[in-house]
Write a protein that holds these residues in place. Structure first.
Motif, mmCIF file in Angstrom:
data_model
loop_
_atom_site.group_PDB
_atom_site.id
_atom_site.type_symbol
_atom_site.label_atom_id
_atom_site.label_comp_id
_atom_site.label_asym_id
_atom_site.label_seq_id
_atom_site.Cartn_x
_atom_site.Cartn_y
_atom_site.Cartn_z
ATOM 1 N N ASN A 98 45.711 21.000 34.399
ATOM 2 C CA ASN A 98 44.385 20.613 34.904
ATOM 3 C C ASN A 98 43.323 20.577 33.805
ATOM 4 N N ARG A 99 43.728 20.828 32.578
ATOM 5 C CA ARG A 99 42.752 20.977 31.493
ATOM 6 C C ARG A 99 41.887 19.729 31.311
ATOM 7 N N GLY A 100 42.394 18.575 31.712
ATOM 8 C CA GLY A 100 41.685 17.334 31.458
ATOM 9 C C GLY A 100 40.524 17.047 32.391
ATOM 10 N N HIS A 101 40.350 17.824 33.436
ATOM 11 C CA HIS A 101 39.203 17.574 34.318
ATOM 12 C C HIS A 101 38.421 18.859 34.590
ATOM 13 N N LEU A 102 37.235 18.681 35.144
ATOM 14 C CA LEU A 102 36.324 19.813 35.366
ATOM 15 C C LEU A 102 36.862 20.690 36.495
ATOM 16 N N SER A 103 37.162 21.934 36.175
ATOM 17 C CA SER A 103 37.779 22.805 37.176
ATOM 18 C C SER A 103 37.174 24.208 37.142
ATOM 19 N N ALA A 104 37.279 24.865 38.283
ATOM 20 C CA ALA A 104 36.956 26.297 38.397
ATOM 21 C C ALA A 104 38.173 26.946 39.040
ATOM 22 N N THR A 105 38.779 27.892 38.348
ATOM 23 C CA THR A 105 39.980 28.552 38.865
ATOM 24 C C THR A 105 39.620 29.970 39.261
ATOM 25 N N ALA A 106 39.819 30.292 40.544
ATOM 26 C CA ALA A 106 39.354 31.575 41.077
ATOM 27 C C ALA A 106 40.495 32.586 41.164
ATOM 28 N N PHE A 107 40.252 33.746 40.569
ATOM 29 C CA PHE A 107 41.197 34.867 40.622
ATOM 30 C C PHE A 107 40.590 35.963 41.504
ATOM 31 N N ILE A 108 41.316 36.351 42.526
ATOM 32 C CA ILE A 108 40.906 37.541 43.295
ATOM 33 C C ILE A 108 41.661 38.704 42.677
ATOM 34 N N ALA A 109 40.964 39.468 41.846
ATOM 35 C CA ALA A 109 41.620 40.301 40.840
ATOM 36 C C ALA A 109 41.752 41.772 41.218
ATOM 37 N N ASP A 110 41.599 42.105 42.504
ATOM 38 C CA ASP A 110 41.674 43.525 42.870
ATOM 39 C C ASP A 110 42.933 43.872 43.655
ATOM 40 N N GLN A 111 43.971 43.015 43.539
ATOM 41 C CA GLN A 111 45.236 43.342 44.185
ATOM 42 C C GLN A 111 46.014 44.326 43.309
ATOM 43 N N THR A 112 47.058 44.915 43.893
ATOM 44 C CA THR A 112 47.789 45.963 43.185
ATOM 45 C C THR A 112 48.941 45.369 42.394
ATOM 46 N N PRO A 113 48.913 45.470 41.063
ATOM 47 C CA PRO A 113 49.996 44.933 40.248
ATOM 48 C C PRO A 113 51.131 45.941 40.079
ATOM 49 N N SER A 114 52.218 45.476 39.509
ATOM 50 C CA SER A 114 53.301 46.380 39.122
ATOM 51 C C SER A 114 52.754 47.365 38.087
ATOM 52 N N PRO A 115 53.024 48.661 38.242
ATOM 53 C CA PRO A 115 52.382 49.653 37.350
ATOM 54 C C PRO A 115 52.733 49.491 35.887
ATOM 55 N N ASP A 116 53.939 49.004 35.600
ATOM 56 C CA ASP A 116 54.334 48.900 34.192
ATOM 57 C C ASP A 116 53.760 47.667 33.505
ATOM 58 N N ARG A 117 53.167 46.737 34.264
ATOM 59 C CA ARG A 117 52.561 45.555 33.655
ATOM 60 C C ARG A 117 51.040 45.543 33.807
ATOM 61 N N ALA A 118 50.497 46.645 34.314
ATOM 62 C CA ALA A 118 49.068 46.697 34.626
ATOM 63 C C ALA A 118 48.255 47.216 33.441
ATOM 64 N N TYR A 119 46.945 46.936 33.520
ATOM 65 C CA TYR A 119 45.988 47.610 32.644
ATOM 66 C C TYR A 119 45.413 48.766 33.461
ATOM 67 N N TRP A 120 45.478 49.975 32.927
ATOM 68 C CA TRP A 120 45.045 51.156 33.691
ATOM 69 C C TRP A 120 43.631 51.552 33.293
ATOM 70 N N MET A 121 42.821 51.843 34.296
ATOM 71 C CA MET A 121 41.432 52.243 34.044
ATOM 72 C C MET A 121 40.896 53.043 35.238
ATOM 73 N N ASN A 122 39.758 53.647 35.043
ATOM 74 C CA ASN A 122 39.115 54.368 36.137
ATOM 75 C C ASN A 122 38.346 53.382 37.004
ATOM 76 N N PHE A 123 38.643 53.426 38.300
ATOM 77 C CA PHE A 123 37.988 52.535 39.258
ATOM 78 C C PHE A 123 37.765 53.336 40.528
ATOM 79 N N LEU A 124 36.513 53.462 40.933
ATOM 80 C CA LEU A 124 36.160 54.255 42.115
ATOM 81 C C LEU A 124 36.734 55.668 42.017
ATOM 82 N N ASN A 125 36.537 56.278 40.852
ATOM 83 C CA ASN A 125 36.920 57.670 40.609
ATOM 84 C C ASN A 125 38.421 57.922 40.638
ATOM 85 N N GLN A 126 39.221 56.870 40.463
ATOM 86 C CA GLN A 126 40.670 57.046 40.487
ATOM 87 C C GLN A 126 41.339 56.247 39.378
#
Length: 293
Positions: free
Chosen positions: A180-208
């Motif tokens: 799709n690089r050739g046209h004007l696009s907006a690609t939306a990621f809903i990024a708060d789903q739970t990933p596989s733990p070994d492929r995730a980036y770990w951080m503090n979120f809501l005290n956890q």
């Protein structure tokens, strides 16, 4: 069985979609009473998620948020089916876009810049996609998980694409974005789903300690697209508004690993703290523990 359940449910779903909003919310109140007081659907999961996220709040405050959440949750569930038949005018009346957000998107469009949108399961994200497609010049692509039931999957695609949005299955994200690089696009990621733990980036979120999908960060860097954080705020019952801010601009050569992921996750965290009842507390967001290294 999947076919039978679909054809039994389909007339009821269309009936929901044509109900006047007042009747829809009366039905939602009944649905909420049954779900909360009779079935008790995931009440402990919701309570534990809230308890761990807001340790400073009393049990009575947590229970009040939980009760407000179930009302929002039932409204959200029924509102989703309005997309089957709602008019574009009514859609924009019930889910508006703030002028500053529209100006931001128009600015990127005027410069012919495609963008990455990052957001969470906050407010009515289904309606927000419709509003974006009705108001903005970018072609909106939403990353999604196809449903196992092919009949309901087709119905979901029909609802989500009715106003011009297109969908990309998660496994095809990068390949299709390159196409799709050739046209004007907006690609939306809903990024708060739970990933596989070994492929995730770990951080503090809501005290956890929380695993977060790093995909938004990695793909944004590869595509070299501006990143826009979108929030959908509930104004009152049945009415939402979409706000947007530029989160980061390329080039991303000199940022550290996790910087983009932390930035959008912290923005979502701030939204949740401001209005906790309009996030999706029923999912088991903290079911994984950080792997030992």
């Amino acid at each position: 069985m999947a076919v039978l359940s679909y054809y039994i449910a389909l007339p009821f779903l269309y009936f929901l979609s044509v109900l006047p909003f007042r009747a829809l919310y009366l039905l939602s109140d009944v649905f909420c009473f049954v779900l909360y007081h009779v079935i008790g659907y995931r009440k402990k999961v919701v309570f534990d998620n809230l308890r761990n996220s807001f340790p400073e709040k009393s049990d009575s405050e947590i229970k009040a948020i939980r009760k407000h959440f179930y009302r929002y949750f039932c409204d959200l569930f029924l509102e989703t089916f309005k997309t089957l038949t709602i008019s574009s005018d009514s859609m924009l009346k019930h889910c508006s876009m703030e002028p500053a957000a529209e100006a931001l998107f128009n600015g990127f469009a005027a410069e012919n810049k495609s963008i990455v949108i990052v957001m969470g399961h906050y407010g009515n994200w289904e309606w927000a996609g419709n509003t974006f497609s009705l108001r903005c010049k970018h072609q909106l692509y939403v990353i999604y998980h196809p449903l196992a039931n092919q009949h309901f999957n087709r119905l979901t695609i029909k609802m989500r694409t009715r106003f011009g949005t297109k969908l990309i299955a998660m496994k095809d994200t990068f390949r299709e974005m390159v196409q799709n690089r050739g046209h004007l696009s907006a690609t939306a990621f809903i990024a708060d789903q739970t990933p596989s733990p070994d492929r995730a980036y770990w951080m503090n979120f809501l005290n956890q300690d929380t695993p977060v999908f790093p995909g938004t960060e990695k793909i944004s860097q590869k595509m070299n697209y501006p990143i826009v954080y979108v929030s959908i705020k509930k104004i009152k019952r049945g009415y939402y508004t979409l706000t947007a801010d530029t989160l980061m601009m390329p080039p991303y050569n000199n940022i550290r690993e996790g910087e983009i992921t932390e930035a959008h996750t912290k923005r979502l965290e701030a939204d949740i703290i401001n209005n906790p009842e309009t996030w999706l507390w029923t999912h088991r967001r903290w079911k994984h523990k950080r792997p030992n290294i």
